[in-house]
Design a protein around this motif. Structure first.
Motif, PDB file in Angstrom:
ATOM      1  N   VAL A 131      23.106   9.905 -71.625  1.00  0.00           N
ATOM      2  CA  VAL A 131      22.762   9.539 -70.247  1.00  0.00           C
ATOM      3  C   VAL A 131      21.269   9.217 -70.159  1.00  0.00           C
ATOM      4  O   VAL A 131      20.857   8.254 -69.501  1.00  0.00           O
ATOM      5  CB  VAL A 131      23.128  10.669 -69.269  1.00  0.00           C
ATOM      6  CG1 VAL A 131      22.699  10.311 -67.848  1.00  0.00           C
ATOM      7  CG2 VAL A 131      24.634  10.942 -69.312  1.00  0.00           C
ATOM      8  N   GLY A 165      31.053   4.385 -69.011  1.00  0.00           N
ATOM      9  CA  GLY A 165      30.327   5.618 -68.711  1.00  0.00           C
ATOM     10  C   GLY A 165      31.251   6.798 -68.530  1.00  0.00           C
ATOM     11  O   GLY A 165      30.829   7.955 -68.640  1.00  0.00           O
ATOM     12  N   ALA A 212      24.960   4.814 -66.500  1.00  0.00           N
ATOM     13  CA  ALA A 212      24.431   6.181 -66.401  1.00  0.00           C
ATOM     14  C   ALA A 212      24.989   6.884 -65.169  1.00  0.00           C
ATOM     15  O   ALA A 212      25.362   8.063 -65.219  1.00  0.00           O
ATOM     16  CB  ALA A 212      22.905   6.154 -66.357  1.00  0.00           C
ATOM     17  N   LEU A 231      20.784   5.831 -71.635  1.00  0.00           N
ATOM     18  CA  LEU A 231      21.221   4.783 -70.703  1.00  0.00           C
ATOM     19  C   LEU A 231      20.179   4.538 -69.620  1.00  0.00           C
ATOM     20  O   LEU A 231      19.894   3.386 -69.256  1.00  0.00           O
ATOM     21  CB  LEU A 231      22.555   5.176 -70.073  1.00  0.00           C
ATOM     22  CG  LEU A 231      23.762   5.212 -71.014  1.00  0.00           C
ATOM     23  CD1 LEU A 231      24.963   5.828 -70.310  1.00  0.00           C
ATOM     24  CD2 LEU A 231      24.104   3.819 -71.534  1.00  0.00           C
ATOM     25  N   LEU A 232      19.590   5.604 -69.104  1.00  0.00           N
ATOM     26  CA  LEU A 232      18.569   5.452 -68.071  1.00  0.00           C
ATOM     27  C   LEU A 232      17.334   4.739 -68.613  1.00  0.00           C
ATOM     28  O   LEU A 232      16.775   3.845 -67.964  1.00  0.00           O
ATOM     29  CB  LEU A 232      18.186   6.821 -67.513  1.00  0.00           C
ATOM     30  CG  LEU A 232      19.237   7.510 -66.643  1.00  0.00           C
ATOM     31  CD1 LEU A 232      18.817   8.946 -66.336  1.00  0.00           C
ATOM     32  CD2 LEU A 232      19.485   6.738 -65.352  1.00  0.00           C
TER      33      LEU A 232
END
Length: 414
Positions: A188, A171, A200, A191-192
């Protein structure tokens, strides 16, 4: 059935021919660059930003003499450019060219790893050939021509996307890339949505730390950037220029206007949502889709390029991992056809042949040739969406068997 293990030296026997071909290609590229006498104008902008930091000048009031180009990146990026202020421009051009070719080699290496072709058998030869011939891809060629930072951004993101989930620092690359150029922040969101919460969090933490460093070092410039200049796309350039390959740029040229309007913005938002949905669907399909995480990352990058107000051609260096992924997928005629179309698009330089380079009054016959990247990348998203749907519709046993078979094919070439 898997192939027999490779005899010792089988992969190594390809290294020297690959090295020779790569060297010949790079020599031809460098000779052409020397003949064209490009100034590496973006590198000069970065150098001017670094000089503004060193001499305590107003970063965002700075204009590159002779070009009237302004600083457009966050203050943290300007801090990274500061050392270049002490290097003569001619020397800096050499340093940046060598560094970018090194980054291209790293990008090819990480792309091969992302695609699952990270075995030792042909890896070195693939990286050598990929580096030598990728310089002719228009986004890479233009990045090298302008002295851009795109390959560094690409490597930072690929570095994260090829690391294990167990890596505590996964990350950091995405966070740094976002702190330098903002648009990688879409990763990001990806990733969430794919429930990679720790990665994230590391990305967000890294971004905030870098932004805070920029704020402490350049408080005035940071306040101006984050409250004002971040939202001013006019500082980046004119939307309708042919080298803007985003959806907004395409629409501006088709509609012959500098402000495409809310309808075009709505279409871009819709494409963004659909592209992100495809990316998330790919990322969550690891049980049925080979290279699921790789395709999730690729779809995220494609979406960011399409929906950004301005995506210059050199931003599309993501064509490097895209072509590697498509080559890995080329087991069927549709996949091979898509690989051929994408290759032609990124090797065509068609937008630079179009009349009216300023984007005003581009003839209808030149609208598609002047905007090859958007339709091709939308086709990639459609291809991926269809693949995901087909993979999920397979019975569980058949899907598992297909995944095992494809994994065996991957291992056999290692």
């Amino acid at each position: 059935m898997r192939d027999r293990p490779a005899a010792p030296g089988t992969g190594q026997s390809f290294v020297w021919p690959a090295a020779v071909l790569s060297l010949l290609s790079l020599v031809a590229f460098i000779a052409l660059r020397h003949h064209q006498h490009h100034s590496m104008v973006d590198m000069l902008v970065y150098r001017a930003e670094g000089a503004a930091v060193v001499h305590g000048q107003d970063l965002y009031a700075m204009r590159l003499p002779g070009w009237d180009l302004a600083a457009t990146y966050p203050p943290f990026a300007a801090l990274l450019f500061a050392p270049s202020a002490w290097v003569h421009a001619a020397t800096l051009r050499i340093i940046v060219m060598v560094l970018n070719i090194g980054l291209l080699a790293l990008a090819v290496h990480l792309s091969v790893k992302l695609a699952g072709w990270s075995g030792r058998r042909y890896h070195a030869a693939a990286v050598l050939l990929g580096t030598g011939f990728a310089v002719w891809l228009e986004p890479v060629f233009t990045t090298l021509q302008y002295g851009q930072v795109n390959l560094a951004i690409l490597c930072l993101v690929l570095w994260d996307m090829t690391r294990s989930e167990s890596c505590a620092h996964k990350g950091v690359g995405i966070g740094l890339a976002t702190a330098i150029k903002i648009t990688p922040g879409l990763f990001v969101v990806y990733l969430l949505l794919t429930r990679q919460f720790r990665t994230a969090a590391v990305s967000v933490g890294t971004f905030l730390g870098a932004a805070l460093l920029g704020w402490l070092a350049l408080p005035g410039a940071s306040g101006s950037f984050w409250t004002r200049y971040l939202w001013d796309t006019r500082r980046v350039g004119e939307v309708q220029l042919v080298d803007n390959q985003s959806l907004r740029g395409v629409a501006a040229r088709v509609l012959h206007t500098e402000q495409p309007g809310t309808a075009v913005m709505a279409v871009a938002v819709l494409v963004g949502l659909l592209g992100l949905a495809v990316a998330v669907a790919a990322g969550r399909s690891a049980n049925v889709l080979p290279r699921a995480e790789a395709w999730g990352a690729m779809a995220t990058a494609i979406t960011a390029l399409l929906v950004s107000p301005i995506s210059w051609t050199h931003h599309f260096v993501w064509c490097v991992p895209l072509l590697v992924l498509l080559a890995a997928e080329a087991r069927s005629w549709p996949a091979r056809g898509l690989l051929a179309v994408v290759s032609v698009a990124f090797l065509s330089y068609a937008m630079w042949l179009a009349p009216n380079q300023d984007g005003r009054g581009v003839p209808w016959s030149w609208q598609l040739p002047s905007a090859p990247y958007a339709p091709v990348l939308i086709a990639v998203l459609i291809y991926l969406g269809v693949r995901i749907r087909q993979a999920r519709q397979l019975p569980a046993v058949a899907a598992e068997a297909d995944l095992i078979l494809q994994q065996a094919e991957l291992e056999s070439i290692h």
